[in-house]
Write a protein that holds these residues in place. Structure first.
Motif, PDB file in Angstrom:
ATOM      1  N   GLY A 289      45.199  59.114  31.150  1.00  0.00           N
ATOM      2  CA  GLY A 289      44.527  59.231  29.914  1.00  0.00           C
ATOM      3  C   GLY A 289      43.435  58.110  29.957  1.00  0.00           C
TER       4      GLY A 289
ATOM      5  N   VAL B 173      36.553  67.315  32.330  1.00  0.00           N
ATOM      6  CA  VAL B 173      36.234  68.587  31.343  1.00  0.00           C
ATOM      7  C   VAL B 173      36.143  69.915  32.192  1.00  0.00           C
ATOM      8  CG1 VAL B 173      35.347  66.819  29.555  1.00  0.00           C
ATOM      9  CG2 VAL B 173      33.824  67.974  31.448  1.00  0.00           C
TER      10      VAL B 173
ATOM     11  N   ARG C 122      28.775  61.762  31.217  1.00  0.00           N
ATOM     12  CA  ARG C 122      29.674  62.697  31.879  1.00  0.00           C
ATOM     13  C   ARG C 122      28.873  62.870  33.226  1.00  0.00           C
ATOM     14  NH1 ARG C 122      30.185  68.544  28.898  1.00  0.00           N
ATOM     15  NH2 ARG C 122      31.267  69.410  30.375  1.00  0.00           N
TER      16      ARG C 122
ATOM     17  N   GLU D 150      38.727  61.770  31.243  1.00  0.00           N
ATOM     18  CA  GLU D 150      38.821  63.072  30.854  1.00  0.00           C
ATOM     19  C   GLU D 150      38.216  64.018  31.921  1.00  0.00           C
ATOM     20  OE1 GLU D 150      38.450  66.464  27.283  1.00  0.00           O
ATOM     21  OE2 GLU D 150      37.846  64.383  26.909  1.00  0.00           O
TER      22      GLU D 150
ATOM     23  N   GLU E 123      42.675  60.121  35.311  1.00  0.00           N
ATOM     24  CA  GLU E 123      42.813  61.098  34.447  1.00  0.00           C
ATOM     25  C   GLU E 123      44.279  61.376  34.034  1.00  0.00           C
ATOM     26  OE1 GLU E 123      42.322  66.083  33.841  1.00  0.00           O
ATOM     27  OE2 GLU E 123      42.408  65.253  35.828  1.00  0.00           O
ATOM     28  N   GLU E 124      45.237  61.154  34.923  1.00  0.00           N
ATOM     29  CA  GLU E 124      46.775  61.264  34.596  1.00  0.00           C
ATOM     30  C   GLU E 124      47.240  60.292  33.520  1.00  0.00           C
ATOM     31  OE1 GLU E 124      48.376  61.167  38.430  1.00  0.00           O
ATOM     32  OE2 GLU E 124      48.263  63.321  38.767  1.00  0.00           O
TER      33      GLU E 124
END
Length: 70
Positions: free
Chosen positions: A62, A67, A33, A65, A59-60
């Motif tokens: 998948g 957060v 992260r 992610e 992100e779009e």
């Protein structure tokens, strides 16, 4: 049905095989992260807006992610 799956796979391949997006994915794999500003610093040869665009695409679809957003 097989054609649909193959088309989706090609899209994912296209997403991941972009050099900047591949570097983003590799950085996330190594460091877990991170903030987008850290990605921008790591990809210092890629404009900030471009990094944000690539993060949004990943992100779009998948592949990563997000957060938290500020």
């Amino acid at each position: 049905m097989a054609e649909e799956g193959r088309g989706l796979r090609m899209d994912v391949d296209k997403l991941v095989l972009n050099p900047a997006r591949l570097r983003i994915m590799q950085h996330l794999r190594l460091h877990g992260r991170v903030r987008t500003s850290e990605l921008v610093a790591h990809l210092d040869d890629v404009p900030r807006a471009t990094v944000y665009h690539h993060v949004k695409l990943l992100e779009e679809h998948g592949l990563i992610e997000v957060v938290e957003e500020r």
